[in-house]
Design a protein around this motif. Sequence first.
Motif, PDB file in Angstrom:
ATOM      1  N   HIS A 156     -21.301  -3.959   0.402  1.00 57.17           N
ATOM      2  CA  HIS A 156     -20.710  -5.089  -0.292  1.00 57.17           C
ATOM      3  C   HIS A 156     -19.191  -4.977  -0.409  1.00 57.17           C
ATOM      4  N   LEU A 157     -18.582  -3.954   0.193  1.00 57.19           N
ATOM      5  CA  LEU A 157     -17.146  -3.739   0.086  1.00 57.19           C
ATOM      6  C   LEU A 157     -16.481  -4.096   1.400  1.00 57.19           C
ATOM      7  N   CYS A 158     -15.491  -4.972   1.344  1.00 63.94           N
ATOM      8  CA  CYS A 158     -14.824  -5.455   2.546  1.00 63.94           C
ATOM      9  C   CYS A 158     -13.316  -5.290   2.416  1.00 63.94           C
ATOM     10  N   HIS A 159     -12.631  -5.515   3.533  1.00 60.29           N
ATOM     11  CA  HIS A 159     -11.172  -5.486   3.561  1.00 60.29           C
ATOM     12  C   HIS A 159     -10.634  -6.902   3.755  1.00 60.29           C
ATOM     13  N   ARG A 160      -9.473  -7.126   3.207  1.00 59.93           N
ATOM     14  CA  ARG A 160      -8.783  -8.396   3.431  1.00 59.93           C
ATOM     15  C   ARG A 160      -7.296  -8.131   3.539  1.00 59.93           C
ATOM     16  N   GLU A 161      -6.626  -8.893   4.378  1.00 62.10           N
ATOM     17  CA  GLU A 161      -5.171  -8.801   4.486  1.00 62.10           C
ATOM     18  C   GLU A 161      -4.536  -9.968   3.728  1.00 62.10           C
ATOM     19  N   VAL A 162      -3.565  -9.637   2.889  1.00 59.17           N
ATOM     20  CA  VAL A 162      -2.822 -10.642   2.142  1.00 59.17           C
ATOM     21  C   VAL A 162      -1.332 -10.424   2.414  1.00 59.17           C
ATOM     22  N   PRO A 163      -0.513 -11.454   2.302  1.00 61.15           N
ATOM     23  CA  PRO A 163       0.931 -11.294   2.553  1.00 61.15           C
ATOM     24  C   PRO A 163       1.525 -10.204   1.671  1.00 61.15           C
ATOM     25  N   SER A 164       2.253  -9.290   2.291  1.00 58.70           N
ATOM     26  CA  SER A 164       2.821  -8.170   1.539  1.00 58.70           C
ATOM     27  C   SER A 164       3.865  -8.623   0.527  1.00 58.70           C
ATOM     28  N   VAL A 165       4.433  -9.828   0.699  1.00 54.44           N
ATOM     29  CA  VAL A 165       5.421 -10.309  -0.264  1.00 54.44           C
ATOM     30  C   VAL A 165       4.791 -10.483  -1.641  1.00 54.44           C
ATOM     31  N   PHE A 166       3.463 -10.682  -1.695  1.00 56.56           N
ATOM     32  CA  PHE A 166       2.801 -10.834  -2.984  1.00 56.56           C
ATOM     33  C   PHE A 166       2.861  -9.560  -3.821  1.00 56.56           C
ATOM     34  N   PHE A 167       3.167  -8.427  -3.182  1.00 57.65           N
ATOM     35  CA  PHE A 167       3.215  -7.160  -3.890  1.00 57.65           C
ATOM     36  C   PHE A 167       4.620  -6.835  -4.397  1.00 57.65           C
ATOM     37  N   GLN A 168       5.590  -7.661  -4.106  1.00 57.02           N
ATOM     38  CA  GLN A 168       6.967  -7.392  -4.530  1.00 57.02           C
ATOM     39  C   GLN A 168       7.075  -7.554  -6.041  1.00 57.02           C
ATOM     40  N   THR A 169       7.654  -6.576  -6.716  1.00 51.77           N
ATOM     41  CA  THR A 169       7.791  -6.614  -8.174  1.00 51.77           C
ATOM     42  C   THR A 169       9.248  -6.665  -8.626  1.00 51.77           C
ATOM     43  N   GLU A 170      10.189  -6.318  -7.741  1.00 51.45           N
ATOM     44  CA  GLU A 170      11.605  -6.370  -8.079  1.00 51.45           C
ATOM     45  C   GLU A 170      12.339  -7.252  -7.081  1.00 51.45           C
ATOM     46  N   ARG A 171      13.350  -7.927  -7.542  1.00 55.85           N
ATOM     47  CA  ARG A 171      13.998  -8.955  -6.735  1.00 55.85           C
ATOM     48  C   ARG A 171      14.527  -8.425  -5.418  1.00 55.85           C
ATOM     49  N   ASP A 172      15.190  -7.298  -5.418  1.00 52.94           N
ATOM     50  CA  ASP A 172      15.845  -6.794  -4.208  1.00 52.94           C
ATOM     51  C   ASP A 172      15.079  -5.648  -3.540  1.00 52.94           C
ATOM     52  N   SER A 173      13.847  -5.399  -3.950  1.00 48.56           N
ATOM     53  CA  SER A 173      13.091  -4.307  -3.355  1.00 48.56           C
ATOM     54  C   SER A 173      12.549  -4.710  -1.992  1.00 48.56           C
ATOM     55  N   PRO A 174      12.603  -3.801  -0.986  1.00 50.69           N
ATOM     56  CA  PRO A 174      12.062  -4.130   0.341  1.00 50.69           C
ATOM     57  C   PRO A 174      10.539  -4.225   0.294  1.00 50.69           C
ATOM     58  N   VAL A 175       9.978  -5.062   1.151  1.00 48.60           N
ATOM     59  CA  VAL A 175       8.534  -5.271   1.183  1.00 48.60           C
ATOM     60  C   VAL A 175       8.011  -4.816   2.536  1.00 48.60           C
ATOM     61  N   ARG A 176       7.106  -3.849   2.530  1.00 51.96           N
ATOM     62  CA  ARG A 176       6.496  -3.350   3.759  1.00 51.96           C
ATOM     63  C   ARG A 176       5.001  -3.198   3.514  1.00 51.96           C
ATOM     64  N   GLY A 177       4.195  -3.898   4.308  1.00 55.42           N
ATOM     65  CA  GLY A 177       2.755  -3.837   4.137  1.00 55.42           C
ATOM     66  C   GLY A 177       2.120  -2.768   5.010  1.00 55.42           C
ATOM     67  N   ASN A 178       0.853  -2.439   4.726  1.00 53.39           N
ATOM     68  CA  ASN A 178       0.121  -1.448   5.508  1.00 53.39           C
ATOM     69  C   ASN A 178      -0.963  -2.092   6.361  1.00 53.39           C
ATOM     70  N   GLY A 179      -0.829  -3.394   6.624  1.00 52.35           N
ATOM     71  CA  GLY A 179      -1.828  -4.115   7.398  1.00 52.35           C
ATOM     72  C   GLY A 179      -1.533  -4.127   8.880  1.00 52.35           C
ATOM     73  N   SER A 180      -2.005  -5.175   9.550  1.00 54.29           N
ATOM     74  CA  SER A 180      -1.823  -5.287  10.995  1.00 54.29           C
ATOM     75  C   SER A 180      -0.351  -5.394  11.368  1.00 54.29           C
ATOM     76  N   THR A 181       0.479  -5.958  10.480  1.00 56.09           N
ATOM     77  CA  THR A 181       1.941  -5.954  10.624  1.00 56.09           C
ATOM     78  C   THR A 181       2.534  -5.627   9.265  1.00 56.09           C
ATOM     79  N   ILE A 182       3.853  -5.412   9.226  1.00 55.29           N
ATOM     80  CA  ILE A 182       4.501  -5.083   7.956  1.00 55.29           C
ATOM     81  C   ILE A 182       4.471  -6.253   6.994  1.00 55.29           C
ATOM     82  N   TYR A 183       4.152  -7.444   7.493  1.00 55.43           N
ATOM     83  CA  TYR A 183       4.136  -8.626   6.637  1.00 55.43           C
ATOM     84  C   TYR A 183       2.800  -8.811   5.925  1.00 55.43           C
TER      85      TYR A 183
END
Length: 399
Positions: free
Chosen positions: A54-81
Amino acid sequence: MHFSGPWAVLTTLLTLVAFPVQIEADSTELYGDIENTEYGDFESLSQTLEREQHLCHREVPSVFFQTERDSPVRGNGSTIYFHRIEVCCKGYRRDPHAHECVPDCSESSPDNCRNGFCRSPGICECFAEFVRNEHGACIHTCPIACQHGRCYLNGTCACHQDFVLDQETRQFCRPKCLQACGTHEECVSPGRCDCSPGYRRTPDLGCQPICAPDCGFGKCVAPNQCECFAGFIKRPNRNVCEAECYLKCENGFCESRYKCNCREGYRYNVNTTSCLPECSDNCGQGNGVCIAPGVCRCFQGYEVHGADCRPKCERSCGKYGRCVAPEICGCGEGQQHCRNGSCDDVEHCSCPPGETHFIDRCLKSDRLSQQVNSSEKRKHFNRQLAYEFNALIGRLFNF
């Protein structure tokens, strides 16, 4: 619903949130195909396999994880986005108490199988002395209670006026309509027919099924069931009909191999090749992340004001100032920076007793030398000196 604070708020959202609300909630078509994942721990093999199922994976835009205005955003999915996260598979939901994925009966039962046991996705089994009514809810039976009727000690139900016993169970009463209801209609109250759940009335065609999101290049033939036009297909784990496509095109549908048509409230993003939600004024000049159409999750140091994110100052800026950045007041017309202080009636930064105003902030005397001797602080103060010059008298000169 508005969001602020860390990304954890989004996963209760997307209750979002929601994304954020929860990301999982009612959004199986969003952000990437779902696939099974491997999950290992020290439990027995049977328990591990059951959890993996019952456990699956999903890719979501890495920008949704940004918590600070000027912090860089890099995802661990199929692309950095994109960022890869664990979610419950379709038909399952996360139990907030057991922290596991359990079957979801919300689509077949209005109260998600309350007074019953959700055996598997959409399959609700009522407890003893309960029965499913016409809407799928588990209700009491006689001698405890009888829907729209009166119970007798022998366990029979006598219906109120204009109600009749349910023909299948004979344990609750349905409203009675003298004339038969039309196609996809049901008797919702004595003498009144209306569309069945999952249908809505149209001026010309009566009750028609609802598909959300819409079917794209297809026809809605039953609630949330699309039938595609010739030449169009459904991608895995998606219900929308679209052209064969090389784009992710989430929250939209492909018009052609390289063109994504976004749903209302979304805008195409070239980095993710998907449709990301839109918010007015980009959440206040980029002070937050838009996680759903019109819903901002503000960065740290900002708070929600309507549809915008505005800077937050714990200390009052006074009658003659306003908060222009996190914990920074702006004084007067030029918005002179004033950290840890407030603005006086002559539009200058006024410091608390025992502190001195130094360029853009109020400091205690013993900390002044530390600020001056730090190379990083000197760079900051050099920039602030230029800002202060422009804020105070720079506007009077024409360079």
